[in-house]
Motif scaffolding. Sequence first.
Motif: not given
Lengths: 259, 356
Positions: A111-112, A114-115
Amino acid sequence: MAYFSIENLSISFGGLKAVNNISFNVEKNEIFSIIGPNGSGKTTIFNLISGIYHPDAGAIHMEGENLVGKSPDRVARKGIARTFQNIELFANATVMDNLMLGRHIHMKTGIFGGAFMFGKRSPAAREEVKHRERVERIIDFLELQSVRDQFVGSLAYGKRKLVEVGRALALEPKVMLMDEPSAGMNTEEKDDLTIWIGDIREDYGVTILLIEHDMNMIMGISDHVFAMNQGEKITLGTPAEVQKHPEVVKAYLGEEVIS
Amino acid sequence: MDMKRDYYEDIELFSSGTILFWTVVLLVALFAAPLILSNYHAYLFNLIMVHVIVAVGLNILVGSTGQIALGHAGFFAIGAYATVLLMTELSIPFFAALIIAAFIAAFFGFILGLPALRLEGPYLAIATLAFGLAIMHIIGHVELFGGRQGLMAPALNIGIPQLGLDWEICSEKGKYYLILSITILMTLFAVNILKTKAGRAFVAIRDSDIAAEVIGINLTIYKTLAFAVSAFYAGVAGGLFAFVLGFFDPFTFHLILSIIFLVMVVVGGLGSVMGSITGAVLITYLMYDLFKNVDEIPVVGDLMVAVSEQWLTVTGMDNFSMIGLGLVMIGIIIFEPLGIFGAWIRVKKYWKTWPF
């Protein structure tokens, strides 16, 4: 030991024995078909293999490892992909995204990561591009270029079936379970599909378990055919053998009335 | 259709020159706005941007993952209280406190995500609703949280006081720049998340959880992750909200606020970042500005004041604000079920194929 095997598999729902003491072996890289009338338990076997149902008894082995008790996502990670009888696609995503979802287990971006996908050189962007290349090869293979960026929900039935095959293929499976892939296709599409299934076996080295009703297709491409009725085995053999078996003829064509 | 030469173009932040151009225009306008804004309008913009952050995060959960949530005021409250208390009680610098508070909110989001594994639709709505109410009542009864008296936000010092780096922001316009920067960053994060592995997994769970599982998506991880991410957004927004208001009590974070957040997402357009932004801007503007000032509109305003005095309760013009908001919501849901974003897509399609 066989590459993929099912041993004494049983499951019942209430009083109904949906699958009763079924066993068979599948060799690496073969096309193994399961036939039988509606409600004979073919799809239930697939659901047992992919971990959606857990059997009451029996074992499922792939490369020596027992798959019983594993959740569907763990089974997928072992290299088993499948398509569904009634098409289970992600209707509000594009064809590209559906196939990219097939790459899910091979991707590492969290998730990080990707962000923080800023710019072409960020790790997330590099991984995306790498996997998009692989997916593009599958799009080429199944001739889906024209619908690449369309939403799956707007596609014709035959195309959707193909997208599902593509998504399963994107997983780089060792074993692929195909549940009536040709249902709802016209003759031309069926012919193409037959060739593709052969190519998936040859070029991608995938072992294929196939549920089908189209006898021409089955007899043409299968190495072995397993016939079942009402959760029980009828016979197992080469297509020619199975076709002549009296029980199969009976299950499919009905009994001769002796007057 | 545009010709693509590179796979990267599929996932680029600005997929065309036109979009890049208008984004730059919008950003310049937003950064120049305080030059002509009154203090009140800077405050209103701050409020809008805080709501934008919540809506963008909530849309990841409701729109993209398909999990209904009626308790986001709870995460919003956790963000506000945690940020302020970390700063006042433990003298942690502002940015560190904001991030820690957001992670605390995300942790609560993860916890709330666990029952969501087994609950769907109305049952999940009730579970999340209960969470929002519980948070409001718990903070109302604990001395540390100021009880029902509420808390006062400390001075907004965005430097690190321990190192002698002081940078205190006092004015509304100073806060505007701080909140604007954070809002832009959070929006970009959301856009990126939705384009990569986790975002696709969220959409997969929404469209067909059975297919998501058989392609290897772990439902436990990704459903709780969606809750955690959207709670993180609400936490960041809550931390900023504390400084926009300056003073807050448990009832600032009541149930209606959770519902308003959900309204922003639905009115804007489920599953779209741009939709969340437009929804949050529109609803906040209607609630706090337009309908608050209806009595200033000539003729109609006077008429409404007369009606209100004659027939309605003492809350006066607030009645019209709520009625107006309700009418807008009903109108949008009836005429454009996909929200404002759906309408935009239709207009765009129309112009692309015009005049055919």
